[in-house]
Design a protein around this motif. Structure first.
Motif, PDB file in Angstrom:
ATOM      1  N   LEU A  22       0.829  -1.165   0.000  1.00 47.07           N
ATOM      2  CA  LEU A  22       0.102  -0.245  -0.191  1.00 47.07           C
ATOM      3  C   LEU A  22       0.912   1.217   0.173  1.00 47.07           C
ATOM      4  O   LEU A  22       0.587   2.171  -0.640  1.00 47.07           O
ATOM      5  CB  LEU A  22      -0.943  -0.060   1.283  1.00 47.07           C
ATOM      6  CG  LEU A  22      -1.817   1.119   1.334  1.00 47.07           C
ATOM      7  CD1 LEU A  22      -2.856   1.034   0.080  1.00 47.07           C
ATOM      8  CD2 LEU A  22      -2.475   0.965   2.713  1.00 47.07           C
ATOM      9  N   LEU A  23       2.003   1.301   0.934  1.00 47.53           N
ATOM     10  CA  LEU A  23       2.802   2.475   0.846  1.00 47.53           C
ATOM     11  C   LEU A  23       3.604   2.605  -0.565  1.00 47.53           C
ATOM     12  O   LEU A  23       3.806   3.552  -1.132  1.00 47.53           O
ATOM     13  CB  LEU A  23       3.761   2.181   1.730  1.00 47.53           C
ATOM     14  CG  LEU A  23       4.786   3.385   2.298  1.00 47.53           C
ATOM     15  CD1 LEU A  23       4.114   4.621   2.626  1.00 47.53           C
ATOM     16  CD2 LEU A  23       5.668   2.855   3.274  1.00 47.53           C
ATOM     17  N   LEU A  24       4.015   1.491  -1.024  1.00 48.86           N
ATOM     18  CA  LEU A  24       4.411   1.590  -2.586  1.00 48.86           C
ATOM     19  C   LEU A  24       3.533   2.227  -3.339  1.00 48.86           C
ATOM     20  O   LEU A  24       3.977   3.096  -3.979  1.00 48.86           O
ATOM     21  CB  LEU A  24       4.925  -0.051  -3.019  1.00 48.86           C
ATOM     22  CG  LEU A  24       6.261  -0.201  -2.776  1.00 48.86           C
ATOM     23  CD1 LEU A  24       6.459  -1.579  -3.052  1.00 48.86           C
ATOM     24  CD2 LEU A  24       7.414   0.554  -3.100  1.00 48.86           C
ATOM     25  N   THR A  27       3.042   5.843  -2.739  1.00 52.07           N
ATOM     26  CA  THR A  27       4.169   6.813  -3.030  1.00 52.07           C
ATOM     27  C   THR A  27       4.489   6.749  -4.524  1.00 52.07           C
ATOM     28  O   THR A  27       4.856   7.879  -4.977  1.00 52.07           O
ATOM     29  CB  THR A  27       5.459   6.218  -2.440  1.00 52.07           C
ATOM     30  OG1 THR A  27       5.215   5.975  -1.008  1.00 52.07           O
ATOM     31  CG2 THR A  27       6.769   7.037  -2.667  1.00 52.07           C
ATOM     32  N   PHE A  28       3.957   5.922  -5.211  1.00 53.15           N
ATOM     33  CA  PHE A  28       4.280   5.918  -6.874  1.00 53.15           C
ATOM     34  C   PHE A  28       3.398   6.882  -7.210  1.00 53.15           C
ATOM     35  O   PHE A  28       3.308   7.681  -8.261  1.00 53.15           O
ATOM     36  CB  PHE A  28       4.132   4.641  -7.311  1.00 53.15           C
ATOM     37  CG  PHE A  28       5.238   3.916  -7.626  1.00 53.15           C
ATOM     38  CD1 PHE A  28       6.312   4.143  -8.342  1.00 53.15           C
ATOM     39  CD2 PHE A  28       5.297   2.352  -7.058  1.00 53.15           C
ATOM     40  CE1 PHE A  28       7.513   3.581  -8.615  1.00 53.15           C
ATOM     41  CE2 PHE A  28       6.617   1.749  -7.231  1.00 53.15           C
ATOM     42  CZ  PHE A  28       7.678   2.233  -8.071  1.00 53.15           C
ATOM     43  N   ALA A  52      11.260  19.242  -3.932  1.00 55.43           N
ATOM     44  CA  ALA A  52      10.950  18.760  -2.427  1.00 55.43           C
ATOM     45  C   ALA A  52      10.214  17.374  -2.543  1.00 55.43           C
ATOM     46  O   ALA A  52      10.321  16.403  -1.669  1.00 55.43           O
ATOM     47  CB  ALA A  52      10.051  19.798  -1.534  1.00 55.43           C
ATOM     48  N   ALA A  53       9.270  17.276  -3.305  1.00 52.54           N
ATOM     49  CA  ALA A  53       8.357  15.976  -3.223  1.00 52.54           C
ATOM     50  C   ALA A  53       9.098  14.960  -3.887  1.00 52.54           C
ATOM     51  O   ALA A  53       8.908  13.834  -3.207  1.00 52.54           O
ATOM     52  CB  ALA A  53       7.164  16.253  -4.319  1.00 52.54           C
ATOM     53  N   ILE A  54       9.986  15.067  -4.774  1.00 49.74           N
ATOM     54  CA  ILE A  54      10.915  14.030  -5.276  1.00 49.74           C
ATOM     55  C   ILE A  54      11.632  13.460  -4.124  1.00 49.74           C
ATOM     56  O   ILE A  54      11.789  12.280  -3.997  1.00 49.74           O
ATOM     57  CB  ILE A  54      11.727  14.554  -6.539  1.00 49.74           C
ATOM     58  CG1 ILE A  54      10.709  14.929  -7.602  1.00 49.74           C
ATOM     59  CG2 ILE A  54      12.508  13.586  -6.998  1.00 49.74           C
ATOM     60  CD1 ILE A  54      11.366  15.594  -8.869  1.00 49.74           C
ATOM     61  N   GLY A  59      13.055   9.169  -0.435  1.00 50.05           N
ATOM     62  CA  GLY A  59      13.149   8.880   1.068  1.00 50.05           C
ATOM     63  C   GLY A  59      12.142   7.747   1.499  1.00 50.05           C
ATOM     64  O   GLY A  59      12.560   7.028   2.364  1.00 50.05           O
ATOM     65  N   ILE A  60      10.905   7.884   1.084  1.00 50.73           N
ATOM     66  CA  ILE A  60       9.971   6.924   1.263  1.00 50.73           C
ATOM     67  C   ILE A  60      10.325   5.437   0.680  1.00 50.73           C
ATOM     68  O   ILE A  60      10.244   4.488   1.476  1.00 50.73           O
ATOM     69  CB  ILE A  60       8.553   7.321   0.957  1.00 50.73           C
ATOM     70  CG1 ILE A  60       8.133   8.576   1.899  1.00 50.73           C
ATOM     71  CG2 ILE A  60       7.450   6.308   1.149  1.00 50.73           C
ATOM     72  CD1 ILE A  60       6.776   9.069   1.390  1.00 50.73           C
ATOM     73  N   PHE A  61      10.683   5.571  -0.536  1.00 51.33           N
ATOM     74  CA  PHE A  61      11.222   4.455  -1.117  1.00 51.33           C
ATOM     75  C   PHE A  61      12.606   3.831  -0.324  1.00 51.33           C
ATOM     76  O   PHE A  61      12.646   2.549  -0.057  1.00 51.33           O
ATOM     77  CB  PHE A  61      11.631   4.640  -2.630  1.00 51.33           C
ATOM     78  CG  PHE A  61      10.455   4.798  -3.441  1.00 51.33           C
ATOM     79  CD1 PHE A  61       9.504   3.970  -3.339  1.00 51.33           C
ATOM     80  CD2 PHE A  61      10.438   5.856  -4.331  1.00 51.33           C
ATOM     81  CE1 PHE A  61       8.293   3.899  -4.284  1.00 51.33           C
ATOM     82  CE2 PHE A  61       9.442   6.004  -5.477  1.00 51.33           C
ATOM     83  CZ  PHE A  61       8.338   4.863  -5.217  1.00 51.33           C
TER      84      PHE A  61
END
Length: 105
Positions: A22-24, A27-28, A52-54, A59-61
């Motif tokens: 779900l996080l992947l 984030t995608f 900043a979003a990139i 960072g989440i990846f």
């Protein structure tokens, strides 16, 4: 290791893999739309866009890679995997912090 603890370990991984999936997905979706949204426990939502979003999404990846490297460490128990796990954690934390600081300032 006997079959029973191995089965319990694998059964416990099902919810973890669901949350990671779900996080992947989210984030995608955020990466493709060029934004990153952060919410806190008080109901405040912060949104950053552009570079900043990139940074935040990368960072989440990295956090997902951090979890994967820890699971690999649990299986292999290699000191190099623990060093890699720590390095990925530091890099992903820095990316998220810099992205949020840059985007919210």
């Amino acid at each position: 290791m006997s079959k029973r603890p191995n089965f319990i370990f694998m059964a416990g991984m099902i919810p973890v893999l669901f949350v990671v999936g779900l996080l992947l997905f989210l984030t995608f979706d955020n990466l493709l739309s060029g934004r990153a949204v952060y919410g806190d426990k008080f109901g405040n939502a912060f949104e950053v866009e552009g570079v900043a979003a990139i940074l935040v999404n990368l960072g989440i990846f990295g956090v997902i890679g951090w979890l994967g490297s820890y699971l690999a460490f649990l299986v292999k128990r290699s000191p190099k995997l623990m060093q890699f796990h720590r390095a990925v954690g530091v890099v992903s934390s820095v990316l998220i912090a810099v992205g949020l600081f840059y985007g919210l300032s």
